[in-house]
Design a protein around this motif. Structure first.
Motif, PDB file in Angstrom:
ATOM      1  N   TYR A  26      -4.812  -2.707  -4.759  1.00 59.38           N
ATOM      2  CA  TYR A  26      -3.158  -2.528  -4.626  1.00 59.38           C
ATOM      3  C   TYR A  26      -3.273  -1.697  -2.760  1.00 59.38           C
ATOM      4  N   TYR A  27      -3.520  -1.147  -2.353  1.00 61.08           N
ATOM      5  CA  TYR A  27      -4.613  -0.783  -0.833  1.00 61.08           C
ATOM      6  C   TYR A  27      -3.520  -1.937   0.144  1.00 61.08           C
ATOM      7  N   SER A  28      -4.764  -3.251  -0.478  1.00 58.50           N
ATOM      8  CA  SER A  28      -4.297  -4.452   0.972  1.00 58.50           C
ATOM      9  C   SER A  28      -2.916  -4.833   0.581  1.00 58.50           C
ATOM     10  N   GLY A  29      -2.319  -4.886  -0.876  1.00 57.51           N
ATOM     11  CA  GLY A  29      -1.460  -5.368  -1.302  1.00 57.51           C
ATOM     12  C   GLY A  29      -0.300  -4.671  -0.854  1.00 57.51           C
ATOM     13  N   ALA A  30      -0.325  -3.411  -1.004  1.00 52.88           N
ATOM     14  CA  ALA A  30       0.823  -2.645  -0.098  1.00 52.88           C
ATOM     15  C   ALA A  30       0.754  -2.428   1.068  1.00 52.88           C
ATOM     16  N   THR A  31      -0.290  -2.547   2.061  1.00 54.12           N
ATOM     17  CA  THR A  31      -0.575  -2.144   3.324  1.00 54.12           C
ATOM     18  C   THR A  31      -0.040  -4.306   3.559  1.00 54.12           C
ATOM     19  N   GLY A  32      -0.194  -5.359   3.252  1.00 58.80           N
ATOM     20  CA  GLY A  32       0.106  -6.455   3.545  1.00 58.80           C
ATOM     21  C   GLY A  32       1.778  -6.085   2.705  1.00 58.80           C
ATOM     22  N   LEU A  33       2.261  -6.171   2.182  1.00 57.45           N
ATOM     23  CA  LEU A  33       4.035  -5.747   1.900  1.00 57.45           C
ATOM     24  C   LEU A  33       4.236  -5.071   3.085  1.00 57.45           C
ATOM     25  N   LEU A  34       4.074  -4.509   3.985  1.00 53.11           N
ATOM     26  CA  LEU A  34       4.676  -3.620   5.073  1.00 53.11           C
ATOM     27  C   LEU A  34       4.657  -4.708   5.912  1.00 53.11           C
ATOM     28  N   PHE A  35       3.901  -5.787   5.777  1.00 51.74           N
ATOM     29  CA  PHE A  35       4.233  -6.953   6.798  1.00 51.74           C
ATOM     30  C   PHE A  35       5.295  -7.856   6.485  1.00 51.74           C
ATOM     31  N   THR A  36       5.201  -8.217   4.895  1.00 49.66           N
ATOM     32  CA  THR A  36       6.402  -8.592   4.264  1.00 49.66           C
ATOM     33  C   THR A  36       7.593  -8.387   4.940  1.00 49.66           C
ATOM     34  N   SER A  60      10.647   0.777  10.606  1.00 55.13           N
ATOM     35  CA  SER A  60       9.324   0.261  11.919  1.00 55.13           C
ATOM     36  C   SER A  60       8.562   1.632  12.076  1.00 55.13           C
ATOM     37  N   LEU A  61       9.624   2.478  12.316  1.00 63.36           N
ATOM     38  CA  LEU A  61       8.363   3.675  12.476  1.00 63.36           C
ATOM     39  C   LEU A  61       7.587   4.814  11.251  1.00 63.36           C
ATOM     40  N   PHE A  62       7.969   4.130  10.076  1.00 60.79           N
ATOM     41  CA  PHE A  62       7.511   4.584   8.976  1.00 60.79           C
ATOM     42  C   PHE A  62       6.101   3.768   8.802  1.00 60.79           C
ATOM     43  N   VAL A  63       6.205   2.597   9.023  1.00 61.99           N
ATOM     44  CA  VAL A  63       5.234   1.423   9.706  1.00 61.99           C
ATOM     45  C   VAL A  63       3.811   1.863  10.387  1.00 61.99           C
ATOM     46  N   ALA A  64       4.913   2.068  11.419  1.00 58.58           N
ATOM     47  CA  ALA A  64       3.515   2.658  12.598  1.00 58.58           C
ATOM     48  C   ALA A  64       2.859   3.649  12.454  1.00 58.58           C
ATOM     49  N   ILE A  65       3.554   4.584  11.890  1.00 64.00           N
ATOM     50  CA  ILE A  65       2.649   5.638  11.343  1.00 64.00           C
ATOM     51  C   ILE A  65       1.790   5.143  10.621  1.00 64.00           C
ATOM     52  N   ASN A  66       1.951   4.151   9.289  1.00 65.77           N
ATOM     53  CA  ASN A  66       0.857   4.704   8.047  1.00 65.77           C
ATOM     54  C   ASN A  66      -0.097   3.659   9.143  1.00 65.77           C
ATOM     55  N   THR A  67       0.015   3.019  10.149  1.00 69.72           N
ATOM     56  CA  THR A  67      -1.171   2.776  10.995  1.00 69.72           C
ATOM     57  C   THR A  67      -2.224   3.184  11.225  1.00 69.72           C
TER      58      THR A  67
END
Length: 159
Positions: A53-63, A86-93
């Protein structure tokens, strides 16, 4: 699977950066974003169905990033919702990079570099600060250094 995804992320980042530097219209730029969004969608759904789930979910940020860019480019939509995404994703990084320290410090650096790129998406669309050539040059750089090279090395078992 990560190597395959990163190979395509590499070309789409390079393509997006070059398209912006050469003022290519959004519809033409959308093609590679659709291809990359499509392949990463498939790869990440497979990861999730396998229980990762972790790899899939973080990968979907790219998708979703690439599909968002494609749809905005095709339909010339207001980019502000993309900026907030984009801000949401940046925070998740930030935590993603921290969690990567346990297994591979290189992936931590890569996550944080991606965070900077996603942050530029917010800076340029929500507060509307023009960063000039910084963002497209950063996209090309990150496409090569954080995606293409690591992805290729993963595919040939040298990462």
């Amino acid at each position: 699977m990560l190597g395959v995804a990163l190979l395509f992320v590499g070309i789409v980042l390079i393509s997006n950066g070059m398209c912006r530097l050469y003022n290519v219209d959004g519809k033409a730029q959308s093609v590679m974003n659709i291809f990359t969004g499509g392949i990463t969608l498939i790869l990440n759904v497979v990861s999730i169905t396998r229980g990762d789930y972790y790899s899939g979910a973080t990968g979907l940020l790219f998708t979703f990033t690439y599909l968002y860019v494609a749809i905005n480019g095709i339909f010339n939509l207001n980019p502000i919702p993309y900026g907030w995404f984009s801000l949401f994703v940046a925070i998740n990084t930030l935590p993603a990079g921290y969690l990567s320290l346990k297994s591979d410090w290189r992936m931590s650096v890569i996550w944080w570099l991606w965070g900077v790129l996603w942050l530029t998406g917010w800076i340029e669309t929500v507060p509307k600060k023009n960063l000039g050539k910084f963002t497209p040059v950063l996209a090309v750089f990150e496409g090569i250094v954080t995606a293409w090279i690591p992805g290729f090395l993963m595919l040939i078992d040298m990462w």
